[in-house]
Design an enzyme around this catalytic site. Structure first.
Site, short mmCIF file in Angstrom:
data_model
loop_
_atom_site.label_atom_id
_atom_site.label_comp_id
_atom_site.label_asym_id
_atom_site.label_seq_id
_atom_site.Cartn_x
_atom_site.Cartn_y
_atom_site.Cartn_z
N GLY A 1 0.94 -1.14 0.07
CA GLY A 1 -0.08 0.11 -0.07
C GLY A 1 0.83 1.23 0.02
O GLY A 1 0.52 2.31 -0.59
N HIS B 1 -0.92 -7.76 2.06
CA HIS B 1 -0.71 -8.27 3.61
C HIS B 1 -1.94 -8.13 4.56
O HIS B 1 -2.16 -8.28 5.52
CB HIS B 1 0.56 -7.88 4.34
CG HIS B 1 0.58 -6.59 4.60
ND1 HIS B 1 0.50 -6.13 6.28
CD2 HIS B 1 0.79 -5.42 4.20
CE1 HIS B 1 0.80 -4.79 6.31
NE2 HIS B 1 0.88 -4.58 4.96
N THR C 1 12.81 -6.88 -11.31
CA THR C 1 12.37 -8.52 -11.37
C THR C 1 11.11 -8.40 -10.59
O THR C 1 11.14 -8.18 -9.41
CB THR C 1 13.43 -9.36 -11.22
OG1 THR C 1 14.56 -8.90 -12.08
CG2 THR C 1 12.82 -10.59 -11.31
N CYS D 1 1.75 1.78 12.18
CA CYS D 1 2.91 2.54 12.03
C CYS D 1 3.37 3.55 13.01
O CYS D 1 4.15 4.27 13.06
CB CYS D 1 2.80 3.14 10.49
SG CYS D 1 2.27 2.08 9.35
N1 PLP Z 1 -3.10 2.97 3.52
C1 PLP Z 1 -3.73 2.37 4.66
C2 PLP Z 1 -5.15 3.16 4.88
C3 PLP Z 1 -3.26 1.50 5.52
O1 PLP Z 1 -4.00 0.89 6.46
C4 PLP Z 1 -1.91 1.05 5.46
C5 PLP Z 1 -1.32 0.08 6.19
O2 PLP Z 1 -1.62 -0.10 7.46
C6 PLP Z 1 -1.26 1.65 4.21
C7 PLP Z 1 -1.68 2.28 3.28
C8 PLP Z 1 0.10 1.08 3.87
O3 PLP Z 1 -0.03 -0.33 3.26
P1 PLP Z 1 1.46 -1.29 3.76
O4 PLP Z 1 1.49 -1.40 4.90
O5 PLP Z 1 1.04 -2.38 2.53
O6 PLP Z 1 2.51 -0.43 2.88
#
Ligand code: PLP
Length: 385
Positions: free
Chosen positions: A72, A203, A239, A329
């Site tokens: 994401g 994931h 790749t 995060c």
């Molecule tokens: N966007 C949203 C709304 C998310 O909840 C997250 C991850 O928690 C992301 C983006 C980022 O995704 P990734 O962990 O696959 O980088």
């Protein structure tokens, strides 16, 4: 530990059992470079093609509009920075919201530092963005890009994307939707029909980590951020991770097949958990809404009267229940959640918030057990206040 109840599925999900069972074979067979002309390359390429078609089918898109990424975060970066780069010479204001994931809002703050004109839409007490603010902006200045999440990752509120699409028709702007938390839980076909860019992540849907995709509507002007070979339409050169890409397609297939259940049942479990916590735990308050038209089926954020979220998280962990405080995060940061702050939640309530996020793996027994663990933990921690 007697029992493990995993309720942190917005942070990440456990890969489906079928994926864990099959992945070794796929990795062993599809190790070739999909660009190689020999049989091993062709085998890997076939897997990538199958996965692309599967992901495209799930979005109501054509396979030429699906580009694999590492997740994401990368999809969001490529979408926003790629559009800004492609439109640099005549870039109007770029708009997002106050409740985005870090992979969108930190991109915006960086662009702002570099001189871009940015605007952030406010949200109401449920975590729904204010459309009047968007209309006001569109009437007052040229807007090039609007980036809005579909389901909020901290409180689960759904954003009014249909209405934003109406505004796109009227005013004309490039629309990016971060659908990481809603993919395979809610249908995205209508969004993909009208949005230019849609981000998804593997994931969060029981695929392997390091996998994701960006839907780019045909005709959208976008420049690559990296340079290399011609893979993924040059948007994501390098790749391909054929095994990871396979896991994304396989997870989509398994989600949509109903083999592990459906999100209608997950919503019932979530609603039951929230309603009983609010009823049975004094001082507990929902941050967000249970209205099914405005909330994701799997995320609930609850504040517990003056018990720090982190303390409750560890008390629940001791009882085998895994939850989180805010988004994964940002939960290690000591600052308050920007989402709860934008919703007008006061500091003490924001500090005492916990996110429960469910998946297809959860059962009604899990919810019953979690409720008991919450009641026990709150009771013992309240005695310490
Ligand atoms: N966007 C949203 C709304 C998310 O909840 C997250 C991850 O928690 C992301 C983006 C980022 O995704 P990734 O962990 O696959 O980088």
């Amino acid at each position: 530990m007697e029992r493990v109840i995993y309720l942190d599925n917005s942070a990440t999900t456990k890969p489906f059992a079928d994926i864990c069972a099959e992945v070794g074979k796929v990795a062993g067979n599809a190790f070739g470079n999909p660009s190689s002309l020999h049989e091993k390359g062709v085998e890997a390429e076939k897997i990538v093609k199958w996965s692309r078609e599967t992901v495209a089918g799930s979005l109501g898109a054509s396979s030429g509009e699906v580009f694999f990424t590492s997740g994401g975060t990368e999809s969001n970066n490529i979408a926003i920075l790629g559009v800004v780069k492609a439109n640099a010479r005549r870039l109007g204001t770029i708009v997002t919201t106050c409740i985005e994931h870090a992979s969108v809002f930190t991109v915006f703050s960086q662009l702002e530092k570099n001189g871009c004109s940015t605007a952030y839409l406010p949200a109401d007490s449920r975590g729904v963005i204010n459309l009047d603010a968007l209309v006001g902006l569109l009437k007052s200045r040229p807007v090039s890009l609007v980036s809005i999440m579909h389901a909020n990752n901290e409180v689960g509120t759904l954003q009014p994307i249909d209405e934003v699409i109406e505004l796109k028709r009227k005013f004309g702007f490039i629309l990016h939707v971060d659908a990481v938390q809603s993919y395979c839980k809610l249908k995205l076909d209508r969004i993909c029909k009208s949005a230019n860019l849609v981000s998804v992540s593997g994931h969060k849907i029981h695929a392997l980590k390091g996998t994701g995709a960006l839907y780019i509507k045909k005709g959208t002007r976008i420049e690559p951020l990296y340079y290399g070979g011609g893979q993924e339409g040059r948007i994501k050169p390098g790749t391909e991770n054929a095994t990871g890409i396979w896991s994304l397609g396989r997870a989509v297939e398994l989600n949509l097949s109903g083999k592990y259940g459906d999100f209608g049942r997950v919503r019932e479990l979530k609603n039951c958990l929230v309603e009983r916590i609010i009823e049975e735990v004094p001082g507990a308050k929902l941050n967000g809404t249970l209205d099914s038209s405005q909330s994701a089926p799997h995320i609930a954020n609850i504040s517990f009267d003056r018990i720090p979220g982190e303390v409750l998280l560890h008390a629940l962990e001791q009882r085998g229940v895994f939850v989180s405080t805010g988004s994964a995060c940002s939960s290690k940061k000591k600052t308050l959640s920007h989402v709860l702050t934008a919703m007008g939640v006061g500091d003490s309530r924001a500090k005492s918030s916990v996110r429960f996020s469910l998946s297809l793996d959860n059962t009604s027994e899990d919810i019953e057990y979690c409720l008991g663990a919450v009641k026990e933990s709150v009771k013992s921690l309240s005695g310490l206040k």
